[in-house]
Design a protein around this motif. Structure first.
Motif, PDB file in Angstrom:
ATOM      1  N   ARG A 134       4.110   4.293   3.804  1.00  0.00           N
ATOM      2  CA  ARG A 134       2.895   4.723   3.124  1.00  0.00           C
ATOM      3  C   ARG A 134       2.542   6.148   3.533  1.00  0.00           C
ATOM      4  O   ARG A 134       2.951   6.618   4.593  1.00  0.00           O
ATOM      5  N   GLU A 135       1.801   6.825   2.663  1.00  0.00           N
ATOM      6  CA  GLU A 135       1.374   8.204   2.908  1.00  0.00           C
ATOM      7  C   GLU A 135      -0.076   8.212   3.360  1.00  0.00           C
ATOM      8  O   GLU A 135      -0.909   7.456   2.846  1.00  0.00           O
TER       9      GLU A 135
ATOM     10  N   ILE B 277       0.861  -1.198   0.000  1.00  0.00           N
ATOM     11  CA  ILE B 277       0.000   0.000   0.000  1.00  0.00           C
ATOM     12  C   ILE B 277       0.891   1.240   0.000  1.00  0.00           C
ATOM     13  O   ILE B 277       1.790   1.386   0.825  1.00  0.00           O
ATOM     14  N   THR B 278       0.629   2.125  -0.933  1.00  0.00           N
ATOM     15  CA  THR B 278       1.405   3.369  -1.029  1.00  0.00           C
ATOM     16  C   THR B 278       0.698   4.553  -0.380  1.00  0.00           C
ATOM     17  O   THR B 278       1.343   5.437   0.172  1.00  0.00           O
ATOM     18  N   HIS B 279      -0.637   4.599  -0.452  1.00  0.00           N
ATOM     19  CA  HIS B 279      -1.405   5.715   0.106  1.00  0.00           C
ATOM     20  C   HIS B 279      -2.624   5.161   0.848  1.00  0.00           C
ATOM     21  O   HIS B 279      -3.252   4.202   0.376  1.00  0.00           O
ATOM     22  N   GLN B 280      -2.922   5.775   1.975  1.00  0.00           N
ATOM     23  CA  GLN B 280      -4.103   5.416   2.757  1.00  0.00           C
ATOM     24  C   GLN B 280      -4.927   6.680   2.989  1.00  0.00           C
ATOM     25  O   GLN B 280      -4.425   7.678   3.509  1.00  0.00           O
TER      26      GLN B 280
END
Length: 584
Positions: free
Chosen positions: A400-401, A382-385
């Motif tokens: 992650r961001e 996962i890169t962005h949440q």
């Protein structure tokens, strides 16, 4: 040869018939007055009740007229004679009569308590279709696409409502509206046709480019709706009935153009868990491959356009902007928390190039992913949440961001990934500007718009030629905004709370505004006021002469237009003064 005498028309009841050369024409029998009939006269001609007349007019696309001369009074509703004659030959009229007869017999059976006979008789209830009306009102497919805005907006409205027996909202209408809206969303995702998105207090505005036509619709927020008593839902359901038949035709044609089968197959498990568009699981598996193939085709089209029209043409710029939007989120893996509205974010992310999206909505106790989610919250890829909580109320995972939902919309509208810091969890995000407003035409360009345009220009590798004259002002504004952002970060690192820093900035801006107002009230004269009086040019003099010769009605209309333009310019000047005072 004897002269031939003119025969006088005789009335069978005696006397001379009215309407001859002596007595003249009877009032209301010729000219514009005879071309229109009142609603009561139309009901008498068609021999149907008012409810059926309204339904028939909505389905046929016939609306009241406003004649200049109202022969029967100004308080009447008028229709054209040709429209009523058009309705008299409609096949639905016979179906309405059959339904009326059926309801009389059915009520008679129910009144006699003959329940079994009533059920058997109900199976023979007359049915009708609206296919011939769709072909009649939309001779070509482009006509249907141009009129798709209201249809999709109506489907999006009813898919957010619940069935209500008191308002005569059937379950079948809600179910079919939801299904058709999701199928239309799936087409937009597969074709990557979405161009604009804006989150407002009314809901989410979307605009898609379908076969060269812009289709704009409004999807309401997914809240429990309170149905107002003053709204006649029977009229809205009549519109919905026609739009359902119309969108079926449109969806079938759009799916056929993409080489897809219609209707798409659905995942029953995901549909039960309200996974919306993700319930079309069989079609969504190939979404990533289709997006890649579509992007390759778009690249080939852009190359051919650049060869034909050049790099600076409007067609090439539009294609380049659309290409950036299609690949905005490519390569990202996004997870959506349960407090964030999933439907609009899922739709925008897939239109922006994301192959898979994970979500927490619908997750049971002890689980971190909802039914149908592509991956759990603990996934390492996962890169962005996307979160909408205070900064310390969730577990921060490395790699992650964490962004707010507005970041997704702003990135898609500008066509590139924006910095994460202004949209971090717990911070007040920048202003969410509408992509549907032309700030240059309005006369005032907000500072945030200049920053976003600058990012877009840097990503595209081109400079806006229209801004060359004021490039120094734009650079100064962007530089000032970046300086304020650096000051804000420096204040936070020194231990000053963000709210305290904002309060100090607001106090300084208020003091600057007070000084500017005091300077204006003290009688300071602008340099523009010292200029000599402007002499009108030949074009302006010609315009003034034409205005003097205008009729009074047209002159008042022109005056209202000029007053509205002057108000708009005054509002733009006030906004510019406030922006200058805030930045000084």
């Amino acid at each position: 040869m004897a002269k031939r005498k003119n025969k006088v028309k005789r009335n069978p009841k005696g006397g001379i018939k009215k309407g001859d050369k002596i007595h003249g024409q009877k009032k209301g029998k010729k000219g514009e007055a005879a071309a229109y009939v009142t609603r009561a006269q139309a009901l008498a001609k068609l021999q149907i009740p008012l409810a059926d007349f309204r339904k028939l007019c909505i389905l046929k696309g016939i609306y009241p007229r406003d004649p200049k001369k109202k022969a029967h009074g100004n308080d009447k509703t008028y229709y054209h004679q040709k429209d009523i004659a058009f309705l008299r030959h409609e096949p639905l009229l016979s179906k309405f009569f059959e339904l009326k007869t059926f309801m009389k017999k059915f009520k008679r059976l129910m009144g006699r308590r003959e329940i079994k006979s009533a059920r058997r008789f109900e199976e023979r209830k007359p049915k009708y279709t609206l296919h011939h009306l769709v072909r009649e009102r939309y001779p070509s497919f482009d006509d249907a696409i141009r009129d798709l805005d209201d249809a999709v907006s109506m489907l999006a409205l009813f898919q957010s409502l619940s069935a209500d027996q008191a308002k005569d909202i059937p379950v079948e209408a809600i179910t079919e509206a939801t299904q058709l809206y999701q199928e239309f969303q799936l087409y937009v995702i597969r074709a990557q046709a979405l161009r604009k998105v804006f989150a407002s207090i009314k809901g989410y505005y979307f605009q898609a480019d379908i076969l060269g036509h812009s289709v704009t619709w409004l999807a309401p927020h997914q809240f429990a709706q309170e149905l107002p008593a003053e709204v006649d839902f029977r009229v809205m359901l009549t519109f919905l009935e026609f739009y359902r038949a119309m969108v079926k035709f449109v969806n079938f044609r759009l799916y056929s153009d993409l080489g897809l089968s219609y209707p798409p197959r659905r995942d029953v498990v995901l549909e039960r868990t309200s996974a919306d568009v993700a319930a079309l699981e069989v079609e969504m598996r190939e979404a990533g491959k289709a997006q890649q193939l579509h992007s390759q085709d778009s690249t080939e089209i852009e190359t051919s356009v650049l060869k034909d029209f050049g790099d600076q043409s409007e067609v090439a710029e539009a294609l380049a902007e659309a290409g950036r939007m299609k690949t905005t989120f490519r390569g990202l893996r996004v997870f959506v928390n349960r407090e964030v509205p999933l439907r609009p974010l899922y739709f925008v992310l897939l239109c922006g190039g994301v192959a898979e999206v994970g979500w927490e909505r619908g997750a049971q106790a002890g689980e971190s992913a909802g039914p149908g989610s592509a991956f759990p919250m603990e996934g390492d890829s996962i890169t962005h949440q996307v979160v909408d909580r205070p900064a310390g109320s969730f577990e921060v995972r490395p790699g992650r961001e964490y962004v707010q939902p507005q970041w997704v919309f702003d990135c898609f509208n500008i066509g590139c990934l924006l910095p994460i810091a202004p949209y971090a969890a717990g911070r007040t995000p920048p202003p969410h500007l509408s992509p549907f407003v032309d700030d240059k035409a309005e006369g005032y360009v907000p500072r945030q718009r200049e920053i976003l345009d600058r990012f877009a220009a840097e990503v595209s590798g081109k400079q806006d030629t229209e801004k060359d004259t004021g490039d120094s002002v734009t650079m100064a504004t962007v530089g000032t905004s970046l300086q304020h952002f650096g000051e804000e970060l420096q204040a936070e690192s020194s231990g000053l709370w963000h709210s305290e820093f904002r309060r100090q900035r607001e106090e300084e801006a208020a003091a600057n505004m007070a000084r500017a107002t005091k300077t204006e009230d003290s009688g300071a004269v602008d340099a523009d006021d010292l200029q000599p009086a402007h002499r009108p040019s030949e074009a302006e003099e010609e315009r003034l002469r034409a205005k003097a010769l205008m009729p009074k009605k047209h002159k008042r209309l022109l005056q209202r237009i000029e007053n509205a333009e002057a108000k708009r310019k005054d509002a733009s000047k006030r906004l510019k003064r406030k922006a200058e005072a805030a930045t000084s």
